[in-house]
Scaffold this motif. Structure first.
Motif, mmCIF file in Angstrom:
data_model
loop_
_atom_site.group_PDB
_atom_site.id
_atom_site.type_symbol
_atom_site.label_atom_id
_atom_site.label_comp_id
_atom_site.label_asym_id
_atom_site.label_seq_id
_atom_site.Cartn_x
_atom_site.Cartn_y
_atom_site.Cartn_z
ATOM 1 N N UNK A 133 -0.683 -1.756 -4.636
ATOM 2 C CA UNK A 133 0.386 -2.107 -5.581
ATOM 3 C C UNK A 133 0.042 -3.317 -6.433
ATOM 4 N N UNK A 134 -0.662 -4.299 -5.831
ATOM 5 C CA UNK A 134 -1.065 -5.476 -6.609
ATOM 6 C C UNK A 134 -2.574 -5.690 -6.547
ATOM 7 N N UNK A 151 8.739 -12.269 1.971
ATOM 8 C CA UNK A 151 7.684 -13.293 1.959
ATOM 9 C C UNK A 151 6.450 -12.765 1.229
ATOM 10 N N UNK A 152 6.020 -11.561 1.586
ATOM 11 C CA UNK A 152 4.858 -10.976 0.932
ATOM 12 C C UNK A 152 5.083 -10.712 -0.541
ATOM 13 N N UNK A 153 6.285 -10.270 -0.886
ATOM 14 C CA UNK A 153 6.599 -9.987 -2.289
ATOM 15 C C UNK A 153 6.472 -11.236 -3.146
ATOM 16 N N UNK A 173 3.134 -4.445 1.455
ATOM 17 C CA UNK A 173 3.674 -4.305 0.110
ATOM 18 C C UNK A 173 3.136 -3.004 -0.480
ATOM 19 N N UNK A 174 4.023 -2.045 -0.669
ATOM 20 C CA UNK A 174 3.634 -0.704 -1.066
ATOM 21 C C UNK A 174 3.978 -0.472 -2.540
ATOM 22 N N UNK A 175 3.684 0.745 -3.032
ATOM 23 C CA UNK A 175 4.069 1.049 -4.405
ATOM 24 C C UNK A 175 5.579 0.909 -4.573
ATOM 25 N N UNK A 176 6.351 1.245 -3.543
ATOM 26 C CA UNK A 176 7.786 0.967 -3.521
ATOM 27 C C UNK A 176 8.084 0.333 -2.174
ATOM 28 N N UNK A 177 8.414 -0.945 -2.182
ATOM 29 C CA UNK A 177 8.613 -1.716 -0.957
ATOM 30 C C UNK A 177 10.098 -1.939 -0.714
ATOM 31 N N UNK A 222 -6.724 5.675 1.822
ATOM 32 C CA UNK A 222 -5.899 6.728 2.414
ATOM 33 C C UNK A 222 -4.402 6.460 2.309
ATOM 34 N N UNK A 223 -4.016 5.210 1.998
ATOM 35 C CA UNK A 223 -2.589 4.868 1.943
ATOM 36 C C UNK A 223 -2.394 3.695 0.988
ATOM 37 N N UNK A 224 -1.122 3.411 0.671
ATOM 38 C CA UNK A 224 -0.814 2.266 -0.198
ATOM 39 C C UNK A 224 -1.325 0.959 0.407
#
Length: 263
Positions: free
Chosen positions: A103-104, A144-146, A132-136, A46-48
């Motif tokens: 995204x990943x 950190x997550x990236x 972490x989304x399609x555009x973060x 339902x979401x990124x």
């Protein structure tokens, strides 16, 4: 009387819909219960980013803290699941908090049996760090997550929030990002934030130079800037493909002095 009937029929409709979709109505804590594989898949897609707390029961270690954290991370969708078939579908074997990212193509698991301490604040940080989304949007938490993601190449949109084309560029890049899922993480760096000046400077930029597009590969520890000009989906797509084809790696890095030519 008429109002009461409307309320009764509305609640009945919600209950029937929930049964059909395999998703129980949200309890008082507001976190939906995912009762079968189809419901779980629909929720996760339902979401990124989607978060699921896999708990055997409400008395499980970390359950109350997870429900408390869920209220603080909206609008990220958060659900609960105790169905064993769903657990098996996602290779869950014990009480676990899982973050699913498109995204990943990542499934980040926090197994509660391995956690020495569980509190709501810590779970909030864990969820936001992995949002972490399609555009973060880049900040100290998402950074950190990236950098922990298996995807090590970042396509960066440097833009000043509030500028004329900011929202348009944001939507444009978010729409393009799914084409490169698993290959690049698309990151928005707000040049109007003083704390991001160092990131801009790394690419030889200041907020006055924006908007610009950059690319950073953490495995190679190299960076490149896309040529100045209009930032379109086609131009960014081409820029990304030059990296994937290995052509960009042969060019000069961003911030490097131009090679001098003998006349």
């Amino acid at each position: 009387m008429k109002t009461l009937l409307v309320v009764v029929f509305s609640l009945l409709a919600i209950s029937i819909l929930a049964d059909e979709e395999g998703m129980s109505p949200p309890p008082e804590d507001g976190v939906p219960q995912l009762t079968d594989v189809a419901a779980a898949e629909a929720f996760i897609n339902s979401d990124d980013v989607a978060v699921v707390g896999f708990f055997k029961e409400e008395e499980s270690y970390g359950y109350k803290e997870f429900v408390a954290a869920a209220k603080e991370v909206k609008p990220i969708p958060v659900g609960l699941c105790s169905d064993k078939e769903v657990w098996a579908n996602y290779s869950i074997t014990s009480d676990t908090i899982t973050i699913f990212r498109k995204a990943d193509d990542s499934q980040e698991n926090l197994q509660l049996a391995d956690a020495k301490k569980v509190d709501a604040d810590g779970l909030i940080r864990f969820i936001k760090m992995n949002n972490i989304r399609y555009l973060t949007e880049y900040n100290q938490v998402t950074a950190v997550g990236l950098f922990q993601s298996r995807v090590k190449t970042h396509l960066l949109l440097f833009a000043n929030r509030g500028s004329v084309n900011y929202s348009k560029l944001q939507k444009r890049l978010a729409a393009l990002a799914p084409e490169f899922s698993g290959k690049f993480l698309f990151v928005l760096v707000n040049g109007a934030v003083k704390g991001n000046a160092k990131s801009l400077g790394y690419f030889g930029l200041t907020s006055r130079d924006l908007p610009r597009i950059g690319l950073y590969d953490s495995d190679l520890d190299k960076k490149w800037l896309m040529a100045k000009g209009e930032i379109t989906k086609d131009s960014v797509r081409t820029f990304c493909k030059t990296f994937l084809d290995g052509e960009l790696q042969k060019t000069q890095q961003a911030g490097e002095p131009e090679a001098k030519t003998e006349l």
